[in-house]
Design a protein around this motif. Structure first.
Motif, PDB file in Angstrom:
ATOM      1  N   ASP A 155       0.829  -1.211   0.000  1.00 32.05           N
ATOM      2  CA  ASP A 155       0.000   0.000   0.000  1.00 32.05           C
ATOM      3  C   ASP A 155       0.861   1.258   0.000  1.00 32.05           C
ATOM      4  O   ASP A 155       2.006   1.220   0.473  1.00 32.05           O
ATOM      5  CB  ASP A 155      -0.879  -0.016   1.258  1.00 32.05           C
ATOM      6  N   ASP A 156       0.303   2.359  -0.501  1.00 34.20           N
ATOM      7  CA  ASP A 156       0.978   3.663  -0.491  1.00 34.20           C
ATOM      8  C   ASP A 156       2.375   3.546  -1.083  1.00 34.20           C
ATOM      9  O   ASP A 156       3.332   4.183  -0.611  1.00 34.20           O
ATOM     10  CB  ASP A 156       1.093   4.218   0.946  1.00 34.20           C
ATOM     11  N   PHE A 157       2.510   2.731  -2.129  1.00 35.80           N
ATOM     12  CA  PHE A 157       3.840   2.423  -2.644  1.00 35.80           C
ATOM     13  C   PHE A 157       4.541   3.671  -3.148  1.00 35.80           C
ATOM     14  O   PHE A 157       3.957   4.484  -3.858  1.00 35.80           O
ATOM     15  CB  PHE A 157       3.785   1.374  -3.764  1.00 35.80           C
ATOM     16  N   GLY A 158       5.805   3.799  -2.785  1.00 39.08           N
ATOM     17  CA  GLY A 158       6.609   4.926  -3.229  1.00 39.08           C
ATOM     18  C   GLY A 158       6.775   5.985  -2.159  1.00 39.08           C
ATOM     19  O   GLY A 158       7.593   6.882  -2.309  1.00 39.08           O
ATOM     20  N   THR A 159       6.008   5.883  -1.064  1.00 41.78           N
ATOM     21  CA  THR A 159       6.081   6.929  -0.043  1.00 41.78           C
ATOM     22  C   THR A 159       6.992   6.549   1.120  1.00 41.78           C
ATOM     23  O   THR A 159       7.288   7.381   1.964  1.00 41.78           O
ATOM     24  CB  THR A 159       4.685   7.255   0.537  1.00 41.78           C
ATOM     25  N   GLY A 160       7.425   5.283   1.175  1.00 40.78           N
ATOM     26  CA  GLY A 160       8.229   4.822   2.315  1.00 40.78           C
ATOM     27  C   GLY A 160       9.703   5.107   2.115  1.00 40.78           C
ATOM     28  O   GLY A 160      10.104   5.807   1.189  1.00 40.78           O
ATOM     29  N   HIS A 161      10.506   4.527   2.999  1.00 43.36           N
ATOM     30  CA  HIS A 161      11.948   4.792   2.961  1.00 43.36           C
ATOM     31  C   HIS A 161      12.688   3.858   2.030  1.00 43.36           C
ATOM     32  O   HIS A 161      13.764   4.156   1.574  1.00 43.36           O
ATOM     33  CB  HIS A 161      12.544   4.636   4.366  1.00 43.36           C
ATOM     34  N   SER A 162      12.130   2.673   1.792  1.00 39.22           N
ATOM     35  CA  SER A 162      12.918   1.641   1.111  1.00 39.22           C
ATOM     36  C   SER A 162      12.062   0.878   0.113  1.00 39.22           C
ATOM     37  O   SER A 162      12.214  -0.319  -0.063  1.00 39.22           O
ATOM     38  CB  SER A 162      13.473   0.668   2.144  1.00 39.22           C
ATOM     39  N   SER A 163      11.159   1.608  -0.565  1.00 35.90           N
ATOM     40  CA  SER A 163      10.188   0.969  -1.445  1.00 35.90           C
ATOM     41  C   SER A 163      10.796  -0.078  -2.369  1.00 35.90           C
ATOM     42  O   SER A 163      10.337  -1.214  -2.432  1.00 35.90           O
ATOM     43  CB  SER A 163       9.516   2.028  -2.310  1.00 35.90           C
TER      44      SER A 163
END
Ligand code: C2E
Ligand code: CA
Ligand code: CA
Ligand code: CA
Length: 280
Positions: free
Chosen positions: A180-188
């Motif tokens: 989910d919310d792919f691309g918004t995290g630190h280590s996608s």
């Protein structure tokens, strides 16, 4: 006597006290809401292009508070995660969603969506019993495992450990895994090397400006390329306009979700959503 633990001293200010009070109060209200059946699950269409068919739905929880009205999950899910009630609430959501899709399949046949996607929090995923809980929800509802997807965020899985074990167990059952919310995290991108994933949900922030040539468009395209290169399917989230839908379709996206196709509701009109998409 001062503690020798080396922990930073936290001053108990009135403001902190108030927030702690609010946390406890809201937690108790969530407990009561579970007991008094105040939660509802609503479903948002995920449309497949070019047919416009509703391929799947995402289950989203709502709290129908007797005084405050409908409370956003953004307000109470974080509290339920912190006090642990998300485990009980999450299992109820999972069971409700599985039962609902099984019922739509029985009554609507081919017009029913193929899959229901259920949000799962880090706290649920960290429990060694989680896969067994999912298996029981599937068995009790009669829903085949291939008809269920779980949506997990990057932060829930990036530390590895039990959460990743749980994803492997779910995969073995036949359940799909969506990031989910792919691309918004630190280590996608790094996560895709270690975590079993079937579906990438590309965050709304990349969709918002996809109609203007610029960095968002470049990133939306790159994320799509990554998903196809790895044999995953990509869902673009938060599509609000026909122009965004067209731009995403041109980049290659086949699965779109957003207010343009339908808001989350108790009983989506699957035929109507298809008509809107086909007319675009
Ligand atoms: P999410 O999983 O990223 O869910 C998508 C959110 O975006 C939903 O908000 C949805 O109503 C909203 N949305 C969908 N299309 C559009 C659009 O075109 N424009 C805009 N502006 N928004 C759109 P919602 O239902 O308020 O949920 C917020 C968050 O709360 C979810 O984000 C998820 O993180 C959490 N949540 C919701 N339901 C559950 C649940 O059953 N379990 C857990 N663990 N978390 C949940
Ligand atoms: Ca989600
Ligand atoms: Ca999302
Ligand atoms: Ca989100």
């Amino acid at each position: 006597a001062a503690k020798q633990t080396g922990e930073p001293v936290r001053r108990w200010t009135p403001a902190l006290d108030e927030r702690a009070g609010e946390f406890v109060r809201l937690g108790a209200e969530i407990r009561a809401a579970l007991d008094h059946d105040q939660f509802r699950v609503v479903y948002q269409p995920i449309v497949e292009l070019p047919s416009g068919r509703v391929a799947a739905v995402e289950a989203l929880v709502r709290w129908e508070h007797p005084v405050r009205g409908v409370v956003s999950p953004a307000a109470f899910i974080p509290v339920a995660e912190r006090n642990g009630l998300i485990v009980e609430l999450g299992e109820w959501i999972l069971r409700t969603a599985c039962r609902q899709l099984a019922e739509w399949r029985a009554t609507l046949g081919d017009r029913a969506p193929e899959r229901v996607s259920v949000n799962v929090s880090a706290r649920q995923l960290a429990r060694p019993q989680f896969a067994a809980t999912v298996a029981a929800a599937l068995a009790d509802s009669g829903l085949p495992a291939s008809r269920l997807a779980v949506e997990v965020t990057e932060t829930a899985v990036f530390e590895g450990g039990q959460a990743v074990t749980a994803l492997h167990e779910l995969r073995a059952l036949g359940v799909r895994i969506a990031l989910d919310d792919f691309g918004t995290g630190h280590s996608s991108l790094g996560l895709l090397q270690t975590v079993p994933v079937d579906i990438l949900k590309v965050d709304k922030s990349f969709v918002d400006n996809v109609t203007q040539a610029g960095r968002h468009t470049v990133i939306a395209e790159a994320l799509f390329q990554v998903s196809t290169g790895l044999g995953l399917s990509a869902v673009a989230e938060g599509v609000e306009t026909a122009e965004q839908a067209d731009a995403l379709h041109r980049l290659g996206y086949r699965y779109l979700q957003g207010y343009y196709y339908g808001r989350p509701v108790a009983e989506p009109d699957f035929a109507l959503s298809a008509a809107i998409a086909a007319g675009s």
